[in-house]
Design a protein around this motif. Sequence first.
Motif, PDB file in Angstrom:
ATOM      1  N   HIS B  14       1.104  -1.297   0.074  1.00 61.63           N
ATOM      2  CA  HIS B  14       0.380  -0.194   0.273  1.00 61.63           C
ATOM      3  C   HIS B  14       0.936   1.160   0.304  1.00 61.63           C
ATOM      4  O   HIS B  14       0.347   2.398  -0.044  1.00 61.63           O
ATOM      5  CB  HIS B  14      -1.204   0.151   1.283  1.00 61.63           C
ATOM      6  CG  HIS B  14      -1.345  -1.041   1.717  1.00 61.63           C
ATOM      7  ND1 HIS B  14      -2.825  -0.970  -0.177  1.00 61.63           N
ATOM      8  CD2 HIS B  14      -2.110  -3.098   2.174  1.00 61.63           C
ATOM      9  CE1 HIS B  14      -3.356  -2.340   0.343  1.00 61.63           C
ATOM     10  NE2 HIS B  14      -2.798  -3.250   0.869  1.00 61.63           N
ATOM     11  N   GLN B  36      -7.886  -8.396  -3.841  1.00 64.44           N
ATOM     12  CA  GLN B  36      -8.701  -7.085  -2.523  1.00 64.44           C
ATOM     13  C   GLN B  36      -8.660  -9.127  -1.113  1.00 64.44           C
ATOM     14  O   GLN B  36      -9.591  -9.328  -1.417  1.00 64.44           O
ATOM     15  CB  GLN B  36      -9.847  -6.724  -2.701  1.00 64.44           C
ATOM     16  CG  GLN B  36      -9.439  -5.840  -3.575  1.00 64.44           C
ATOM     17  CD  GLN B  36      -8.896  -4.262  -3.313  1.00 64.44           C
ATOM     18  OE1 GLN B  36      -8.510  -4.529  -2.289  1.00 64.44           O
ATOM     19  NE2 GLN B  36      -8.747  -3.561  -4.032  1.00 64.44           N
ATOM     20  N   TYR B 182      -6.160   0.856   4.053  1.00 62.68           N
ATOM     21  CA  TYR B 182      -6.158   0.473   2.430  1.00 62.68           C
ATOM     22  C   TYR B 182      -7.167   0.024   2.779  1.00 62.68           C
ATOM     23  O   TYR B 182      -6.837  -0.733   1.238  1.00 62.68           O
ATOM     24  CB  TYR B 182      -5.803   0.890   1.562  1.00 62.68           C
ATOM     25  CG  TYR B 182      -5.418   2.551   1.515  1.00 62.68           C
ATOM     26  CD1 TYR B 182      -6.167   3.555   1.807  1.00 62.68           C
ATOM     27  CD2 TYR B 182      -4.273   3.251   1.935  1.00 62.68           C
ATOM     28  CE1 TYR B 182      -5.616   5.198   1.464  1.00 62.68           C
ATOM     29  CE2 TYR B 182      -3.405   4.528   1.648  1.00 62.68           C
ATOM     30  CZ  TYR B 182      -4.709   5.514   1.467  1.00 62.68           C
ATOM     31  OH  TYR B 182      -4.736   6.766   1.656  1.00 62.68           O
ATOM     32  N   ASP B 183      -6.925  -1.190   3.744  1.00 57.85           N
ATOM     33  CA  ASP B 183      -7.530  -2.687   3.527  1.00 57.85           C
ATOM     34  C   ASP B 183      -8.531  -2.700   3.432  1.00 57.85           C
ATOM     35  O   ASP B 183      -9.588  -2.278   3.993  1.00 57.85           O
ATOM     36  CB  ASP B 183      -6.883  -3.340   5.151  1.00 57.85           C
ATOM     37  CG  ASP B 183      -6.444  -4.882   4.466  1.00 57.85           C
ATOM     38  OD1 ASP B 183      -6.206  -5.757   3.913  1.00 57.85           O
ATOM     39  OD2 ASP B 183      -8.036  -5.431   4.847  1.00 57.85           O
ATOM     40  N   GLU B 184      -9.320  -4.128   2.094  1.00 55.95           N
ATOM     41  CA  GLU B 184     -10.588  -4.348   2.332  1.00 55.95           C
ATOM     42  C   GLU B 184     -11.042  -4.263   3.394  1.00 55.95           C
ATOM     43  O   GLU B 184     -12.854  -3.651   3.790  1.00 55.95           O
ATOM     44  CB  GLU B 184     -10.613  -5.265   0.699  1.00 55.95           C
ATOM     45  CG  GLU B 184     -11.985  -5.230   0.849  1.00 55.95           C
ATOM     46  CD  GLU B 184     -12.291  -3.520  -0.301  1.00 55.95           C
ATOM     47  OE1 GLU B 184     -11.670  -3.347  -1.012  1.00 55.95           O
ATOM     48  OE2 GLU B 184     -13.521  -4.157  -0.469  1.00 55.95           O
ATOM     49  N   LYS B 188     -11.299  -0.175   5.171  1.00 57.27           N
ATOM     50  CA  LYS B 188     -11.710   0.354   3.759  1.00 57.27           C
ATOM     51  C   LYS B 188     -13.571   0.421   4.654  1.00 57.27           C
ATOM     52  O   LYS B 188     -14.216   1.437   4.498  1.00 57.27           O
ATOM     53  CB  LYS B 188     -12.434  -0.443   2.543  1.00 57.27           C
ATOM     54  CG  LYS B 188     -12.640  -0.456   1.732  1.00 57.27           C
ATOM     55  CD  LYS B 188     -11.831   0.808   0.534  1.00 57.27           C
ATOM     56  CE  LYS B 188     -12.393   0.897  -0.437  1.00 57.27           C
ATOM     57  NZ  LYS B 188     -13.534  -0.422  -1.389  1.00 57.27           N
ATOM     58  N   ASP B 192     -15.517   3.841   4.801  1.00 55.77           N
ATOM     59  CA  ASP B 192     -16.898   4.039   3.685  1.00 55.77           C
ATOM     60  C   ASP B 192     -18.090   4.306   3.957  1.00 55.77           C
ATOM     61  O   ASP B 192     -18.712   5.139   4.027  1.00 55.77           O
ATOM     62  CB  ASP B 192     -16.966   2.386   2.809  1.00 55.77           C
ATOM     63  CG  ASP B 192     -15.949   2.065   1.922  1.00 55.77           C
ATOM     64  OD1 ASP B 192     -15.167   2.572   1.651  1.00 55.77           O
ATOM     65  OD2 ASP B 192     -16.225   0.783   1.586  1.00 55.77           O
ATOM     66  N   SER B 203      -6.801  10.971   5.766  1.00 57.71           N
ATOM     67  CA  SER B 203      -5.707  10.123   5.995  1.00 57.71           C
ATOM     68  C   SER B 203      -5.226  10.239   6.567  1.00 57.71           C
ATOM     69  O   SER B 203      -4.070  11.311   6.241  1.00 57.71           O
ATOM     70  CB  SER B 203      -5.576   8.670   5.190  1.00 57.71           C
ATOM     71  OG  SER B 203      -4.584   9.607   3.741  1.00 57.71           O
TER      72      SER B 203
END
Lengths: 385, 310
Positions: B14, B36, B182-184, B188, B192, B203
């Motif tokens: 990342h 992902q 940034y990890d799903e 994330k 979201d 961030s």
Amino acid sequence: MSTQLPASRPFKVSFPHMGNYSIPVRLLAEQLECEIVLPPKMTRRTLEVGARHSPEFVCIPFKYNLGNYIEALEKGANLLIQAGGGCRFGYYGEVQEAILRDLGYDFGMVRLLGGWKLRDHIGDFKRVNPRLTMLRALKAYKLALRQTQALDRIEDYVRRNAGFEVQDGAFEEVHEAFLGELDTARDMRTMAEIESRYLGELEAIPTERPDDLLRIGIVGELYVLMEPFSNLFVEKELAKRGVEVHRFVTVSNMVEHSGRKHTAHLDELIAKSGDYVRYHLGADGTESVSMTYQLMQQGFDGVLHLKPFGCMPEVNAMASLQRLSREHTFPILFISYDAQTSETGLKTRLDAFCDMLRMRKQRPGDAAMADGAETLAPGAERSTA
Amino acid sequence: MHATVGLPRSLLFHKYHVLWETFFGALDVETVTSPQSNRAILARGIELAVDETCVPVKLFLGHVDALRDKADYILVPRIVTLAKDETACVKFLGAYDVARNSVPGIRLLEYNVDVKNGIRQRPELCRVGETFEPNRRKVRRAYDHAASEHLRYTARLDEQQEEVLARPGMKVLVVGHAYNLYDEMLGKPIVDFLGKNGVEVVSSEFHDTAKARTLAKLVSKDIPWTYNKELLGALESYRERVDGIIFLVTFPCGPDSLMTELCMRRVKGTPSIMLVLDELQSEAGLRTRLESFIDLIEAGKRRAAVDGAR
Ligand code: SF4
């Protein structure tokens, strides 16, 4: 390096416990010409108060150190020392200082970062005691080192032999007397004399060594290895089960391999790790793997791997150790310590481990290891003993 | 015949994916990135890892395993020090050996960065490049090109960040490592959720590393971890321009828990919470905490507005 002194003199110096090393540390601290306030002996309360004010999942040495500080401050200390070692120890001091200040304590702190070398720290010490000269500090350092070596040699002998004493408590009695005398020794000659006299006394203790005695090495993270209270006296527990205990992480050894020799030492460890490590794993991790590999080759019966819960360098090491154990069917017992680790749980696991090792000895190569393998399989070891 | 290099979508990916992708691309080496993060990857990582491994490393092992039959090699950097007087978190020291010992049947390509001991990224990554391209000058050119692309990319990220900060509306700074943010499965859902609730997310990515190091000193004199210094740099540089701060910590990360402890004690005035993510985390629980945090910020803003009107 970072020093903040208490608002006014007299300074009362304190430092965390680790095994019996408060003896040489006290000798060093005397050079500061301050009153020394040893933290009270470790109890469950030490851990409780330490843990209560610590970040929840910081490694357990942090919690013990903090507990020692709080109990020392309660006893009137006003100048705390925090020293290096480990992978986060270097960072303990700043956070502990913030926590203690928020608790309302008024104190100064000397945070020793960096190496074990005197010249890194003399400046800090001189601020505490302006009369201190480099020469005097050096002399004290050498004395403290000699005292440490005496301590380590005697305790090494005790570890290897206490399991076979004929009369219960014989080794402990001599050990205690030794500690008392060593604590007052202030010159090289006396230290050497005490060491050899007590070694003689220890050798004179009647022992019975069975033919099938177990030899176990202890590896892992330095603090839980060297502070018996924090490892729930695992060495004594092994001795009770008739085990010859070997441990290589001691302050003398660490000093010996520190500074410029450190890199060469790591390279040697890696070279002797049977390719289970290619790059240094951090703090004591490389040593844990390499020593385990070497002990296996020397015919040891098994290894105990100790670490604080979540200790990163040792978790790194465990990936190698688990593979080593699997590929060579070599028994390793993994023990993690956190504030909840119970003595009963530990004892049960030690019993099972020693039984398994004995079975393997009697019937080499047969199903015995299969039983043991269960305790060894990755994932089978639980976080709390 | 083209060799392929697998890039596990975890940990330093990342931060450095532009560097890696450009570098290998310039050498005509195809890169394959793992998908992902998802449940299967996490489950496999948990299975391969030692129990007490931190969640990001569990995910890392899952990603390495996901590339097992998908690429000829898998790239795993080993980072020790990027500058004197500091160090990477211990997991980056061990990542290579841990992957090698935990995941069967893989071929790793590693490069080692230990600036304090004179081992620098350029020659190390070039050594990796020479596995595929014997022409050393070509490899070095590929590296230099990749390095400048990386810088351009991160500079753009910093600019975007400034744009977010300039917008009106509620802004929350999320302090956490890129591999969490940034990890799903880790950051994330949080980002979201905040977005859906009309919160602008700032961030803690902060790429002016020299500045970050200077700023970090304002919060912590002693903190030794390179990537945490960058987080502290972001914190110092953004905290007065946001309405709230979320510290994202993965279980049982020692460096982050120590850093967060200090930050929560020293950073006063801006509402802040710590969210601990573990492998069992429930989204419902997270949502509740985020909702009440947003409420808290709004209430504070209303109060400030009333006070201001008086
Ligand atoms: S070596 Fe282990 S116990 Fe020591 S500071 Fe690091 S994580 Fe904590």
